[in-house]
Design an enzyme around this catalytic site. Sequence first.
Site, PDB file in Angstrom:
ATOM      1  N   THR A 126       0.737  -1.212  -0.398  1.00 20.67           N
ATOM      2  CA  THR A 126      -0.192  -0.032   0.391  1.00 20.67           C
ATOM      3  C   THR A 126       1.226   1.005   0.100  1.00 20.67           C
ATOM      4  OG1 THR A 126      -1.472   1.124   1.682  1.00 20.67           O
ATOM      5  CG2 THR A 126      -0.342  -0.250   2.654  1.00 20.67           C
ATOM      6  N   GLU A 128       0.258   3.895   2.108  1.00 23.56           N
ATOM      7  CA  GLU A 128       0.706   3.739   3.364  1.00 23.56           C
ATOM      8  C   GLU A 128       1.665   3.594   4.004  1.00 23.56           C
ATOM      9  OE1 GLU A 128      -2.168   5.412   5.632  1.00 23.56           O
ATOM     10  OE2 GLU A 128      -2.939   5.339   3.472  1.00 23.56           O
ATOM     11  N   TYR A 150      -1.775  -0.076  10.858  1.00 19.11           N
ATOM     12  CA  TYR A 150      -1.979  -0.751   9.711  1.00 19.11           C
ATOM     13  C   TYR A 150      -0.789  -1.142   8.875  1.00 19.11           C
ATOM     14  CZ  TYR A 150      -3.601  -1.005   4.705  1.00 19.11           C
ATOM     15  OH  TYR A 150      -3.799  -1.882   3.140  1.00 19.11           O
ATOM     16  N   LYS A 154       1.822  -3.780   6.698  1.00 18.54           N
ATOM     17  CA  LYS A 154       2.098  -4.134   5.360  1.00 18.54           C
ATOM     18  C   LYS A 154       3.329  -3.511   5.311  1.00 18.54           C
ATOM     19  CE  LYS A 154      -2.346  -4.664   4.150  1.00 18.54           C
ATOM     20  NZ  LYS A 154      -2.506  -6.420   2.883  1.00 18.54           N
TER      21      LYS A 154
HETATM   22  N1  GDD Z   1     -12.288   6.773   6.382  1.00 19.86           N
HETATM   23  C1  GDD Z   1     -12.580   7.710   6.368  1.00 19.86           C
HETATM   24  N2  GDD Z   1     -14.220   8.378   7.656  1.00 19.86           N
HETATM   25  N3  GDD Z   1     -11.653   8.472   5.961  1.00 19.86           N
HETATM   26  C2  GDD Z   1     -11.937  10.014   5.855  1.00 19.86           C
HETATM   27  C3  GDD Z   1     -12.985  10.812   6.670  1.00 19.86           C
HETATM   28  C4  GDD Z   1     -14.032   9.702   7.199  1.00 19.86           C
HETATM   29  O1  GDD Z   1     -15.520  10.446   7.389  1.00 19.86           O
HETATM   30  N4  GDD Z   1     -12.394  12.342   7.101  1.00 19.86           N
HETATM   31  C5  GDD Z   1     -11.489  12.211   6.123  1.00 19.86           C
HETATM   32  N5  GDD Z   1     -10.916  10.686   5.600  1.00 19.86           N
HETATM   33  C6  GDD Z   1      -9.418  11.071   5.076  1.00 19.86           C
HETATM   34  C7  GDD Z   1      -8.766   9.935   6.249  1.00 19.86           C
HETATM   35  O2  GDD Z   1      -8.293  10.216   7.387  1.00 19.86           O
HETATM   36  C8  GDD Z   1      -7.742   9.606   5.233  1.00 19.86           C
HETATM   37  O3  GDD Z   1      -6.684  10.628   5.253  1.00 19.86           O
HETATM   38  C9  GDD Z   1      -8.528   9.951   3.578  1.00 19.86           C
HETATM   39  O4  GDD Z   1     -10.054  10.042   4.156  1.00 19.86           O
HETATM   40  C10 GDD Z   1      -8.314   8.706   3.204  1.00 19.86           C
HETATM   41  O5  GDD Z   1      -9.358   7.145   4.348  1.00 19.86           O
HETATM   42  P1  GDD Z   1      -9.582   6.344   3.593  1.00 19.86           P
HETATM   43  O6  GDD Z   1     -10.736   6.411   2.682  1.00 19.86           O
HETATM   44  O7  GDD Z   1      -9.918   5.148   5.574  1.00 19.86           O
HETATM   45  O8  GDD Z   1      -9.112   5.459   3.172  1.00 19.86           O
HETATM   46  P2  GDD Z   1      -7.255   4.981   3.914  1.00 19.86           P
HETATM   47  O9  GDD Z   1      -6.667   5.970   2.995  1.00 19.86           O
HETATM   48  O10 GDD Z   1      -7.083   5.264   5.154  1.00 19.86           O
HETATM   49  O11 GDD Z   1      -6.989   3.689   3.293  1.00 19.86           O
HETATM   50  C11 GDD Z   1      -7.452   3.136   2.232  1.00 19.86           C
HETATM   51  O12 GDD Z   1      -7.063   2.944   0.795  1.00 19.86           O
HETATM   52  C12 GDD Z   1      -4.749   2.692   1.158  1.00 19.86           C
HETATM   53  C13 GDD Z   1      -3.631   2.540   0.297  1.00 19.86           C
HETATM   54  O13 GDD Z   1      -4.778   2.648  -0.668  1.00 19.86           O
HETATM   55  C14 GDD Z   1      -7.728   1.559   2.548  1.00 19.86           C
HETATM   56  O14 GDD Z   1      -8.056   1.066   1.443  1.00 19.86           O
HETATM   57  C15 GDD Z   1      -6.584   0.764   2.467  1.00 19.86           C
HETATM   58  O15 GDD Z   1      -6.048  -0.648   3.143  1.00 19.86           O
HETATM   59  C16 GDD Z   1      -4.926   1.032   1.465  1.00 19.86           C
HETATM   60  O16 GDD Z   1      -3.906   0.566   1.928  1.00 19.86           O
END
Ligand code: GDD
Length: 339
Positions: A126, A128, A150, A154
């Site tokens: 990822t 991340e 997380y 990974k």
């Molecule tokens: N979930 C969530 N909910 N995130 C929020 C929100 C909310 O209400 N508001 C803002 N965010 C911001 C988070 O702080 C983060 O920076 C961004 O939105 C994306 O959050 P997520 O959609 O939860 O995804 P992620 O970036 O943390 O992780 C996803 O992508 C990664 C990269 O491919 C997941 O799928 C991971 O498993 C994956 O590795």
Amino acid sequence: MKAVITGISGQDGYFLSKLLLSKGYEVHGVLRRNSSMTNGTVAHLPEDIRKQIIIHYGDITDGNFLSNLLGKERPEEIYHLAAQSFVGYSFQNALSTYDANIGGTLNVCNAIKDYSPDTRMYFAATSELFGQPKEKPQNENTPFLPRSPYAVSKLAGLWTVRTYRDAYKLYMTNGILFNHESEVRGPEFVTRKISLGVANIYRGSGMPIMLGNLDAKKDWGYAEDYVRGMWLMMQQDYPDDFVLGTGEQHTVREFAEEAFRVIGINITWKGSGVNEVGLSDDGKTMVKVSRDFYRPLESDNYMADYSKAKNKLGWEPRVKFRELVKLMVESDIKRMNNE
Ligand code: GDD
């Protein structure tokens, strides 16, 4: 060709099983016992496709299960997608994240080494891993500085895969994938939360969308493009690691603005921090900010340099940001209209 997909009930399992079946593969999926064919994204697959998937009930934290499965099936390929994949949740449950993501990956690697060494493995790493990168864009040479349990898990997975690949001469590849979304993305992730919220408002719910950090900068692509990249990584002469992304950077705020634009609402922002709100032109509150959705540490500033994948795999994303947002919002509106 035979392929096993762990995590088949997730978004990527959905697109990957469709892709592999279209290529004539025999597709085997691993599902946890508390899952079923009616759960997760498997349920969204058309009946004729779903019926072709051979399900094995088991858990990736069970090494015996994986060894038996690989020893018996000896697939040409295994796509190890199963994980505790919620970054925010990993801060609350670090150990269970490590168990699933590190232990589970180690179990897959050991099962291949001991029972099916000709099986090729894809590991879902990822973006991340980059934490809060200073350099932009990021590629395979960008330092890994993980900032969540997380991401730490990974990183251990990626290095386990690299170690097994070198030590035992196995075909194992790491896909360093930036955020990839779709109409079957889980509703906990921010993009789907927004597309569902916008579709609800379109239907007259009047409920504002509650979000956390609006300024997080991500590189968002379409999951269907990324599973094509996974498959390409498995068809090379030698195993290697690849970054997949779009090369575009957008904030959560921009995602929300674009999503509302799809239904003809223009958003203006007022206030700051947790007091910030997104208003429509007629003064209605469409977006609110809540501390609940902030993380103890943010990881962002993501923008992929996918030139290695482009040059070596011939891979490029077909769907970019605006089209992605549009297809997600329109799909949610359509689904709600059919309910
Ligand atoms: N979930 C969530 N909910 N995130 C929020 C929100 C909310 O209400 N508001 C803002 N965010 C911001 C988070 O702080 C983060 O920076 C961004 O939105 C994306 O959050 P997520 O959609 O939860 O995804 P992620 O970036 O943390 O992780 C996803 O992508 C990664 C990269 O491919 C997941 O799928 C991971 O498993 C994956 O590795």
